[in-house]
Design an enzyme around this catalytic site. Structure first.
Site, PDB file in Angstrom:
ATOM      1  N   GLU A 174       0.880  -1.167   0.000  1.00 38.82           N
ATOM      2  CA  GLU A 174       0.000   0.000   0.000  1.00 38.82           C
ATOM      3  C   GLU A 174       0.911   1.208   0.000  1.00 38.82           C
ATOM      4  O   GLU A 174       1.553   1.514   1.004  1.00 38.82           O
ATOM      5  CB  GLU A 174      -0.881   0.009   1.258  1.00 38.82           C
ATOM      6  CG  GLU A 174      -1.777  -1.206   1.420  1.00 38.82           C
ATOM      7  CD  GLU A 174      -2.912  -1.257   0.422  1.00 38.82           C
ATOM      8  OE1 GLU A 174      -3.160  -0.243  -0.257  1.00 38.82           O
ATOM      9  OE2 GLU A 174      -3.552  -2.314   0.305  1.00 38.82           O
ATOM     10  N   CYS A 230      -3.418   8.315   3.523  1.00 41.14           N
ATOM     11  CA  CYS A 230      -3.085   7.841   2.176  1.00 41.14           C
ATOM     12  C   CYS A 230      -4.261   8.029   1.228  1.00 41.14           C
ATOM     13  O   CYS A 230      -4.077   8.092   0.023  1.00 41.14           O
ATOM     14  CB  CYS A 230      -2.688   6.376   2.235  1.00 41.14           C
ATOM     15  SG  CYS A 230      -3.899   5.384   3.113  1.00 41.14           S
TER      16      CYS A 230
HETATM   17  P1  NAP Z   1       8.226   5.058   4.643  1.00 42.83           P
HETATM   18  O1  NAP Z   1       9.315   6.012   4.976  1.00 42.83           O
HETATM   19  O2  NAP Z   1       8.289   4.348   3.347  1.00 42.83           O
HETATM   20  O3  NAP Z   1       8.213   4.024   5.868  1.00 42.83           O
HETATM   21  C1  NAP Z   1       7.246   2.997   5.941  1.00 42.83           C
HETATM   22  C2  NAP Z   1       7.797   1.875   6.807  1.00 42.83           C
HETATM   23  O4  NAP Z   1       8.906   1.241   6.151  1.00 42.83           O
HETATM   24  C3  NAP Z   1       8.315   2.336   8.162  1.00 42.83           C
HETATM   25  O5  NAP Z   1       8.003   1.380   9.134  1.00 42.83           O
HETATM   26  C4  NAP Z   1       9.809   2.411   7.920  1.00 42.83           C
HETATM   27  O6  NAP Z   1      10.556   2.326   9.099  1.00 42.83           O
HETATM   28  C5  NAP Z   1      10.023   1.210   7.042  1.00 42.83           C
HETATM   29  N1  NAP Z   1      11.249   1.222   6.251  1.00 42.83           N
HETATM   30  C6  NAP Z   1      12.004   2.292   5.896  1.00 42.83           C
HETATM   31  N2  NAP Z   1      13.035   1.882   5.141  1.00 42.83           N
HETATM   32  C7  NAP Z   1      12.937   0.529   5.030  1.00 42.83           C
HETATM   33  C8  NAP Z   1      13.710  -0.472   4.369  1.00 42.83           C
HETATM   34  N3  NAP Z   1      14.792  -0.163   3.675  1.00 42.83           N
HETATM   35  N4  NAP Z   1      13.313  -1.761   4.470  1.00 42.83           N
HETATM   36  C9  NAP Z   1      12.207  -2.098   5.167  1.00 42.83           C
HETATM   37  N5  NAP Z   1      11.431  -1.179   5.800  1.00 42.83           N
HETATM   38  C10 NAP Z   1      11.793   0.113   5.738  1.00 42.83           C
HETATM   39  O7  NAP Z   1       6.790   5.739   4.693  1.00 42.83           O
HETATM   40  P2  NAP Z   1       6.210   6.721   5.824  1.00 42.83           P
HETATM   41  O8  NAP Z   1       6.876   8.021   5.633  1.00 42.83           O
HETATM   42  O9  NAP Z   1       6.231   6.067   7.155  1.00 42.83           O
HETATM   43  O10 NAP Z   1       4.675   6.808   5.414  1.00 42.83           O
HETATM   44  C11 NAP Z   1       4.146   7.784   4.573  1.00 42.83           C
HETATM   45  C12 NAP Z   1       3.739   7.178   3.251  1.00 42.83           C
HETATM   46  O11 NAP Z   1       2.915   6.038   3.454  1.00 42.83           O
HETATM   47  C13 NAP Z   1       2.914   8.109   2.397  1.00 42.83           C
HETATM   48  O12 NAP Z   1       3.456   8.140   1.107  1.00 42.83           O
HETATM   49  C14 NAP Z   1       1.525   7.496   2.378  1.00 42.83           C
HETATM   50  O13 NAP Z   1       0.788   7.734   1.196  1.00 42.83           O
HETATM   51  C15 NAP Z   1       1.814   6.060   2.548  1.00 42.83           C
HETATM   52  N6  NAP Z   1       0.678   5.383   3.157  1.00 42.83           N
HETATM   53  C16 NAP Z   1      -0.087   4.534   2.401  1.00 42.83           C
HETATM   54  C17 NAP Z   1      -1.174   3.874   2.958  1.00 42.83           C
HETATM   55  C18 NAP Z   1      -2.010   2.934   2.165  1.00 42.83           C
HETATM   56  O14 NAP Z   1      -2.802   2.186   2.759  1.00 42.83           O
HETATM   57  N7  NAP Z   1      -1.917   2.916   0.851  1.00 42.83           N
HETATM   58  C19 NAP Z   1      -1.484   4.087   4.308  1.00 42.83           C
HETATM   59  C20 NAP Z   1      -0.689   4.964   5.049  1.00 42.83           C
HETATM   60  C21 NAP Z   1       0.382   5.593   4.454  1.00 42.83           C
HETATM   61  P3  NAP Z   1      11.028   3.649   9.874  1.00 42.83           P
HETATM   62  O15 NAP Z   1       9.813   4.367  10.309  1.00 42.83           O
HETATM   63  O16 NAP Z   1      11.822   3.102  10.994  1.00 42.83           O
HETATM   64  O17 NAP Z   1      11.847   4.421   8.879  1.00 42.83           O
END
Ligand code: NAP
Length: 517
Positions: A257, A296
């Site tokens: 997602e 999102c």
């Molecule tokens: P993110 O930076 O991609 O992080 C998401 C998760 O991935 C966090 O738990 C993060 O850990 C982890 N992560 C980071 N680098 C990683 C790696 N190399 N390998 C494995 N995991 C890793 O996203 P975010 O900033 O938290 O969230 C915002 C985004 O999420 C927005 O773009 C939003 O649209 C999207 N979103 C989508 C939905 C949906 O249902 N479609 C719902 C909510 C949000 P850390 O926090 O420790 O870095």
């Protein structure tokens, strides 16, 4: 020093051996707690969940596991007030916005408890009727679904620390699959607390639910062929997950997602002053401001006929002018904070990029904050941008600003509006506003292939529709292409991800013994 939050793995609470990453109050800037996963024995943690937790869950029937979900609901309800306190402190959200996360989580769990109960006292699910493989019905193929014999790893985003866990854990646990959740670090406290309460209440078998807070290092490496991974977050991190060897070489099933440039479309019959026009205005303002736009599913692009562009700009701006922003503890505040200063910087950068191809129609980015210091708080007022030449404004169809920001775009005719909606390259949701049922239905079908959900708002459902951005457990959540290609919820459809389909080819006598309802 603030508390170092323990992780729950291998059936016990274990703190990391490092100093930990601090979690902050995004409004007043104080440190709240720290998280750390350094030194955890991850292979042992995954084995324990897979072997001990998985076996215990699979020994239960669907309706017994539904009973576990109902017990989790009771635990969460008991501690609900403390979750609101954590959300205010760590996410900076006003009460209504915390409810979307916390009560949304409890509601979703309750739904799966109810649906699961109706599945009955069985250990596998029938998938259609048996079909004969030859001329006579003496040798047949019966498809069935059985729980996958692995673990479900959830790598979650920061914006829904409660709902993001339970909307996934409910179908996973109901399916008989143990869960390991790694929450987004900046808001990990609420996820950790909920897991703590449920584990300490002893309502789930050992190994059914684990939480690892802090770095994601090494998690993907643990995954084996029958495991599944569900990722929610940015498209960039999603691409890393998808290209990991576990997925590419070991066929670990993955659900992604990712970000999404959702739209709202005003149909031509909904001229200014009509109910449908007013419904669009109300919904756009709600979507821009709930959780400070950190959803999102939030509306990012507002598509209106060119002839009503100015009227829409004025109507939306007029409502945005009344939005108070600041400390969620002050009752006069309608919109709280972004989740962190880092997120505030990301929003300001994204805004600057969008402004190169748009004009500012309402600028809340410099508005005075209530009870909050602009040098410390991660607060920002809503910003409405606009582009009359929607085709030329490439960045609007490409950059997701994860905050209270949306862009008004003018279209020539409905075909043009549909083409613009498609420029999001696949989105979670679009919403349509109008009074012509036929036109709404035709447009909805046109948009269905590129959207997980098409939310149609006509005046007759003004009071009953569930909201553009509200994800209801009965309806599909997930969108194609840019949105990640995932599929969650949608009632019992969510169980598919945690099951394996198999065809048992046998005589009717053998098939009768499969124990299917
Ligand atoms: P993110 O930076 O991609 O992080 C998401 C998760 O991935 C966090 O738990 C993060 O850990 C982890 N992560 C980071 N680098 C990683 C790696 N190399 N390998 C494995 N995991 C890793 O996203 P975010 O900033 O938290 O969230 C915002 C985004 O999420 C927005 O773009 C939003 O649209 C999207 N979103 C989508 C939905 C949906 O249902 N479609 C719902 C909510 C949000 P850390 O926090 O420790 O870095």
């Amino acid at each position: 020093m603030t508390e170092l939050l323990p992780n729950h793995v291998g059936g016990r609470w274990q703190t990391g051996s490092g100093a930990g990453v601090p979690l902050f109050d995004p409004v007043v800037g104080t440190e709240l707690a720290r998280v750390d996963a350094t030194g955890l024995d991850l292979p042992a943690a995954f084995d324990f969940a897979r072997d001990i937790g998985g076996a215990a869950l699979r020994a239960l029937s669907y309706c017994q596991r539904a009973g576990l979900l109902a017990a989790v609901v009771k635990v969460l309800q008991t501690h609900r007030d403390s979750y609101y306190e954590i959300a205010t402190a760590n996410s900076g959200t006003v009460r209504n916005d915390s409810a979307v996360d916390i009560d949304g989580a409890i509601f979703t769990l309750g739904q799966y408890a109810k649906w699961g109960d109706a599945l009955g006292d069985v250990h596998a699910l029938r998938d259609g009727d048996g079909v004969k493989l030859g001329k006579e019905p003496v040798f047949l193929s019966q498809h069935l679904q059985v729980p996958t014999r692995g673990v479900a790893l959830f790598i979650n985003a920061f914006n829904f620390p409660a709902w993001g866990l339970w909307e996934k854990a409910a179908p996973a646990l109901l399916s008989g699959v143990p869960v390991i959740v790694k929450p987004g670090t900046s808001t990990a406290w609420l996820t950790q607390r909920m897991v703590r309460d449920v584990v300490d209440a002893g309502v789930l078998p050992a190994g059914a639910l684990s939480v690892i807070c802090g770095s994601s290092n090494g998690l993907m490496d643990q995954l084996q062929p029958f495991d599944v991974v569900s990722f929610t977050g940015s498209a960039e991190t999603g691409a890393l997950i998808r290209s990991h060897a576990a997925v590419a070489h070991r066929s670990v099933r993955v659900n992604i997602e990712a970000d999404s440039l959702n739209s709202a479309v005003l149909l031509p019959d909904a001229t200014p002053g009509t109910d449908a026009f007013n419904l669009l205005v109300r919904e756009v303002v709600r979507e821009m401001t709930v959780k400070s736009g950190q959803k999102c599913t939030a509306i990012r692009r507002i598509l209106v006929p060119a002839t009503v562009y100015d009227a829409a700009a004025e109507a939306i701006s007029a409502k945005l002018r009344g939005v108070t922003v600041g400390n969620p503890r002050n009752e006069s505040v309608r919109m709280g904070s972004l989740v962190s200063r880092a997120q505030l910087n990301a929003v300001r950068e994204g805004l600057a990029a969008l402004q190169r191809q748009t004009t500012v129609l309402h600028n809340g980015s410099e508005q005075a904050l209530v009870d909050a210091d602009p040098a410390i708080a991660a607060c920002i007022g809503p910003v409405l941008l606009g582009a009359k030449d929607a085709d030329a404004a490439d960045s609007v169809h490409d950059i997701e600003v994860f905050g209270p920001v949306a862009t008004l775009l003018a279209y020539r005719d409905v075909d043009h509006a549909i083409a613009l909606a498609h420029r999001g390259q696949g989105s979670l949701v679009t919403s349509l506003y109008g009074s012509d049922d036929g036109a709404l239905a035709r447009t909805a079908v046109q948009l269905a292939a590129s959207h997980g959900r098409v939310h149609v708002v006509s005046p007759d459902v003004a009071q009953t529709h569930t909201g553009h951005g509200n994800v209801m457990p009965m309806s599909l959540h997930g969108g194609p292409g840019r949105a990640g290609g995932g599929a969650e919820l949608g009632g019992l459809r969510a169980l598919d991800f945690y099951h394996r389909r198999s065809a048992i080819q046998a005589s009717p006598a053998v098939l009768a013994g499969l124990g299917l309802h």
